[in-house]
Design a protein around this motif. Sequence first.
Motif, short mmCIF file in Angstrom:
data_model
loop_
_atom_site.label_atom_id
_atom_site.label_comp_id
_atom_site.label_asym_id
_atom_site.label_seq_id
_atom_site.Cartn_x
_atom_site.Cartn_y
_atom_site.Cartn_z
N VAL A 41 -1.83 -11.84 3.94
CA VAL A 41 -1.20 -10.83 3.10
C VAL A 41 -1.49 -9.46 3.71
CG1 VAL A 41 -1.49 -9.63 0.88
CG2 VAL A 41 -1.22 -12.10 0.93
N ILE A 42 -0.48 -8.61 3.71
CA ILE A 42 -0.66 -7.21 4.07
C ILE A 42 -0.21 -6.38 2.87
CG2 ILE A 42 -0.08 -5.32 5.63
CD1 ILE A 42 0.33 -7.38 7.82
N THR A 43 -1.15 -5.63 2.33
CA THR A 43 -0.88 -4.90 1.09
C THR A 43 -1.08 -3.40 1.28
OG1 THR A 43 -1.51 -4.61 -1.23
CG2 THR A 43 -3.25 -5.31 0.28
N PRO A 44 -0.19 -2.61 0.70
CA PRO A 44 -0.42 -1.17 0.67
C PRO A 44 -1.48 -0.84 -0.39
CG PRO A 44 1.58 -1.68 -0.54
CD PRO A 44 1.07 -2.98 0.05
N THR A 45 -1.95 0.39 -0.36
CA THR A 45 -2.93 0.86 -1.34
C THR A 45 -2.19 1.67 -2.40
OG1 THR A 45 -4.61 0.96 0.36
CG2 THR A 45 -5.05 2.19 -1.64
N TYR A 46 -1.91 1.03 -3.52
CA TYR A 46 -1.21 1.72 -4.61
C TYR A 46 -1.73 1.32 -5.97
CZ TYR A 46 2.26 3.73 -1.54
OH TYR A 46 2.89 4.45 -0.57
N GLY A 47 -3.00 1.20 -6.13
CA GLY A 47 -3.57 0.96 -7.44
C GLY A 47 -3.51 -0.48 -7.89
N GLU A 48 -3.99 -0.67 -9.09
CA GLU A 48 -4.19 -2.00 -9.66
C GLU A 48 -2.89 -2.77 -9.85
OE1 GLU A 48 -6.09 -3.62 -13.72
OE2 GLU A 48 -7.27 -2.12 -12.66
N GLN A 49 -1.80 -2.10 -10.12
CA GLN A 49 -0.53 -2.79 -10.35
C GLN A 49 -0.11 -3.59 -9.12
OE1 GLN A 49 2.78 -0.28 -11.39
NE2 GLN A 49 4.01 -1.99 -12.08
N VAL A 50 -0.31 -3.05 -7.92
CA VAL A 50 0.03 -3.78 -6.69
C VAL A 50 -0.88 -4.97 -6.51
CG1 VAL A 50 0.06 -3.63 -4.17
CG2 VAL A 50 1.15 -1.85 -5.53
N ALA A 51 -2.18 -4.79 -6.76
CA ALA A 51 -3.12 -5.91 -6.67
C ALA A 51 -2.72 -7.02 -7.64
CB ALA A 51 -4.54 -5.44 -6.94
N ASN A 52 -2.35 -6.67 -8.86
CA ASN A 52 -1.93 -7.67 -9.84
C ASN A 52 -0.69 -8.42 -9.38
OD1 ASN A 52 -4.05 -7.05 -11.56
ND2 ASN A 52 -2.83 -5.60 -12.75
N PHE A 53 0.20 -7.73 -8.72
CA PHE A 53 1.41 -8.35 -8.19
C PHE A 53 1.04 -9.43 -7.18
CE2 PHE A 53 5.34 -8.21 -5.62
CZ PHE A 53 6.27 -8.32 -6.65
N PHE A 54 0.08 -9.14 -6.30
CA PHE A 54 -0.36 -10.14 -5.33
C PHE A 54 -1.13 -11.27 -5.99
CE2 PHE A 54 0.59 -7.03 -1.98
CZ PHE A 54 1.25 -7.86 -1.11
N TYR A 55 -1.90 -10.97 -7.03
CA TYR A 55 -2.61 -12.05 -7.74
C TYR A 55 -1.60 -13.07 -8.26
CZ TYR A 55 -6.58 -8.76 -7.95
OH TYR A 55 -7.59 -7.88 -7.64
N GLU A 56 -0.50 -12.59 -8.82
CA GLU A 56 0.54 -13.49 -9.33
C GLU A 56 1.11 -14.35 -8.20
OE1 GLU A 56 4.95 -13.24 -11.42
OE2 GLU A 56 3.64 -11.50 -11.51
N PHE A 57 1.36 -13.73 -7.06
CA PHE A 57 1.91 -14.46 -5.92
C PHE A 57 0.92 -15.51 -5.41
CE2 PHE A 57 2.35 -15.23 -1.41
CZ PHE A 57 3.68 -15.57 -1.31
N ASN A 75 -3.66 5.53 3.18
CA ASN A 75 -3.86 6.86 3.71
C ASN A 75 -5.33 7.20 3.53
OD1 ASN A 75 -4.04 9.77 3.85
ND2 ASN A 75 -1.80 9.81 3.69
N ARG A 76 -5.99 7.64 4.59
CA ARG A 76 -7.42 7.95 4.51
C ARG A 76 -7.70 9.09 3.53
NH1 ARG A 76 -9.91 4.62 7.85
NH2 ARG A 76 -8.82 3.95 9.73
N ASN A 77 -6.68 9.86 3.16
CA ASN A 77 -6.86 10.89 2.14
C ASN A 77 -7.18 10.29 0.78
OD1 ASN A 77 -6.34 12.94 3.98
ND2 ASN A 77 -4.17 13.04 3.48
N PHE A 78 -6.96 8.96 0.63
CA PHE A 78 -7.30 8.28 -0.63
C PHE A 78 -8.81 8.14 -0.79
CE2 PHE A 78 -3.12 5.63 -0.43
CZ PHE A 78 -2.37 6.76 -0.70
N ASN A 79 -9.58 8.53 0.24
CA ASN A 79 -11.04 8.45 0.24
C ASN A 79 -11.51 7.03 -0.05
OD1 ASN A 79 -11.42 11.20 0.89
ND2 ASN A 79 -10.98 11.74 -1.23
N THR A 80 -12.29 6.83 -1.09
CA THR A 80 -12.85 5.50 -1.37
C THR A 80 -11.79 4.50 -1.81
OG1 THR A 80 -13.41 6.17 -3.62
CG2 THR A 80 -15.13 6.42 -1.95
N SER A 81 -10.62 4.98 -2.16
CA SER A 81 -9.54 4.07 -2.55
C SER A 81 -8.77 3.54 -1.34
CB SER A 81 -8.55 4.78 -3.49
OG SER A 81 -9.18 5.06 -4.71
N PHE A 82 -9.02 4.11 -0.15
CA PHE A 82 -8.33 3.65 1.05
C PHE A 82 -8.55 2.16 1.21
CE2 PHE A 82 -8.62 2.76 5.70
CZ PHE A 82 -7.29 2.93 6.00
#
Length: 121
Positions: A41-57, A75-82
């Motif tokens: 899986v290759i996932t972008p960093t866009y918060g919990e909603q994207v992670a939940n989408f992959f959990y379903e898959f 984006n490294r500007n996301f700091n710890t969320s990167f």
Amino acid sequence: MKVVYLSLTGKTRQFVKKLNWDFIEISKKNSTVQMEEPYIVITPTYGEQVANFFYEFIDFGENRALLKGVAGSGNRNFNTSFCSNARALAAKYQIPLLHCFENQGTDKDVQILIEKVREIG
């Protein structure tokens, strides 16, 4: 190795196309595709909603058993969320976090991921 990815801005899609591997882009219309071969899986960093989408898959059918690893874009500007979605998937499913790259990645990022996938077979 087959690649399953989500691309909200097109940057993850640009990276995946550089790999020259078979891929499936998932979306709300096809979030429950049954995989029939090993994949990453290759996932972008866009918060919990994207992670939940992959959990379903991943939890659909036998997909979990075929999942071999995860990579993340962001984006490294996301700091710890990167790369946070990729880290969450790796932890939840106890799979390797193969690589994190910024935006659409560089040629070096492509080579790193190819090597990491070779290592896991």
